[in-house]
Scaffold this motif. Structure first.
Motif, short mmCIF file in Angstrom:
data_model
loop_
_atom_site.label_atom_id
_atom_site.label_comp_id
_atom_site.label_asym_id
_atom_site.label_seq_id
_atom_site.Cartn_x
_atom_site.Cartn_y
_atom_site.Cartn_z
N HIS A 5 11.16 21.22 15.58
CA HIS A 5 11.94 20.89 16.77
C HIS A 5 11.50 19.53 17.29
CE1 HIS A 5 13.47 25.06 17.26
NE2 HIS A 5 12.35 25.34 16.60
N LEU A 7 11.78 17.37 20.79
CA LEU A 7 12.13 17.47 22.20
C LEU A 7 11.82 16.14 22.87
CD1 LEU A 7 10.53 20.97 22.91
CD2 LEU A 7 12.77 20.44 21.91
N GLU A 14 11.48 21.25 32.42
CA GLU A 14 12.43 21.95 31.54
C GLU A 14 11.97 21.91 30.09
OE1 GLU A 14 14.98 23.76 32.50
OE2 GLU A 14 14.38 23.34 34.56
N LYS A 15 11.34 20.80 29.71
CA LYS A 15 10.85 20.67 28.33
C LYS A 15 9.77 21.72 28.05
CE LYS A 15 10.09 16.45 27.16
NZ LYS A 15 9.34 15.18 27.11
N HIS A 18 11.19 25.11 27.67
CA HIS A 18 11.81 25.29 26.36
C HIS A 18 10.73 25.56 25.30
CE1 HIS A 18 15.05 24.95 23.44
NE2 HIS A 18 14.25 24.19 22.69
N ASP A 115 20.64 20.95 15.70
CA ASP A 115 20.54 21.94 16.79
C ASP A 115 19.10 22.12 17.28
OD1 ASP A 115 19.54 23.20 14.57
OD2 ASP A 115 20.71 25.03 14.80
N ARG A 117 17.21 19.30 17.89
CA ARG A 117 16.92 18.05 18.60
C ARG A 117 17.51 18.14 20.00
NH1 ARG A 117 18.83 15.38 13.55
NH2 ARG A 117 20.71 14.79 14.70
N LYS A 118 16.67 18.02 21.02
CA LYS A 118 17.15 18.17 22.39
C LYS A 118 16.58 17.05 23.26
CE LYS A 118 17.64 23.21 22.19
NZ LYS A 118 19.12 23.14 22.15
N PHE A 120 15.82 16.10 27.28
CA PHE A 120 15.66 16.67 28.62
C PHE A 120 15.70 15.53 29.63
CE2 PHE A 120 13.97 19.62 25.61
CZ PHE A 120 14.35 20.87 26.09
#
Length: 333
Positions: A5, A7, A14-15, A18, A115, A117-118, A120
């Motif tokens: 993942h 992030l 929020e990170k 998660h 999906d 890779r996010k 914040f």
């Protein structure tokens, strides 16, 4: 769940939430709590992290490795090793790569599934005040608009830091209490030996050595980040400039202090020292330079922030803000 993942972004609260969810998923899938490892890319070679993931654990069914400052993974060999691992990961491990930046321009990032890779993002400006007001209200503590503005200036703009600071402040005034700018200043003055206000004291006194020593203590305490310290200095120098403007408009000193909410004798002494030391043009220069450094912080890796902040302190004390940063440095033009 993906084995790797990525992030990104500045919203640490929020990170971290998660990351906790990912660890919980690993727990459920393996049937027991995973073995957790935390690394920093500047301290641990990525090959050592990969070895931990590939070797697994003698006592746990699953291993989770969290690597901070992923933007610093730049060496050719490290990129190759990381890319190879992401393509062929261990089935008994989860790799979580974390960074405060919004984008990492490196080949290995494209190996991470889309999906997984996010980004914040920080709260928008129009969301922050409502968030703070609601948080204090839920804890039965009143806070006025001026105090909210000061609070947001003094605290890092992510929900994790905001929660920590808000909880401490609520404990300071007590349930049913009220928070104004004066309470925030008093809390920060008396809450610990050195703080952003004592750093401002040093700057107004023109003491470079003292200011750098206080800065070092602040950053080593883990209660402050360079970004948060700079934001607080911007607020204080803007208020000092506002005081200078009022005095130039022939306001009485006590009347000017009252108008700006500078209530405590200690604060008034500091601001008086700042007025004696800095002319109006110098204060305007310092505020301009501070805003430039804030822009520079947003465009550079967090590893450079400490040195940049020391440079700003030197520029403020020695040059009174006169050293201009080229646009190409600030914005990467």
């Amino acid at each position: 769940m993906s084995s790797t993942h990525l992030l990104l972004g500045p919203e640490e609260g929020e990170k971290n939430a998660h990351i906790a969810r990912l660890v919980e998923i690993a727990h459920k899938q393996s049937g027991e709590k995973p073995e957790l490892h935390t690394f920093y890319s500047s301290e641990t070679p990525i090959r050592d992290v990969i070895a931990v993931l590939r070797n697994g654990s003698l006592f746990y069914a699953h291993v989770v490795a969290i690597v901070h400052a992923a933007e610093e993974i730049r060496k050719k060999d490290d990129i190759a090793a990381l890319s190879d691992y992401i393509r062929k990961p261990s089935s008994e491990a989860t790799l979580i790569l974390v960074s405060g930046v919004l984008r990492i321009d490196a080949a290995w990032t494209r190996e991470v599934p889309a999906d997984a890779r996010k980004i914040f993002w920080e709260m928008f400006e129009n969301q922050k005040q409502g968030w703070v007001a609601n948080y204090f209200r839920k804890r039965n503590v009143a806070i006025d608009a001026d105090a909210i503005e000061l609070f947001l200036d003094m605290v890092e703009n992510n929900t994790q830091e905001l929660r920590i600071a808000a909880d401490r402040l609520c404990g300071f005034v007590g349930k049913g209490g009220a928070v104004t700018s004066a309470e925030i200043e008093e809390f920060l003055y008396h809450g610990k030996q050195e703080n952003v206000f004592s750093l401002f004291d040093g700057l107004c006194a023109g003491s470079l050595e003292s200011s750098l020593e206080i800065l070092q203590m602040l950053l080593l305490s883990n209660d402050q980040t360079p970004t948060g310290v700079l934001a607080s200095l911007v607020w204080q120098f803007r208020r000092l400039l506002a005081l200078r403007v009022l005095l130039d408009q022939h306001y009485d000193t006590s009347e000017a202090f009252q108008k700006l909410g500078v209530r405590s004798k200690r604060n008034q002494q500091t601001y008086s020292a700042g007025i004696r030391r800095f002319k109006r043009a110098a204060l305007e220069d310092i505020v301009t330079r501070a805003v430039e450094y804030e822009a520079l912080f947003r465009s550079t890796s967090t590893g450079r922030h400490r040195g940049l902040l020391q440079q700003f302190i030197y520029n403020t004390v020695v040059r009174a803000g006169a050293q201009h940063l080229p646009q190409s440095v600030i914005y990467g033009a």
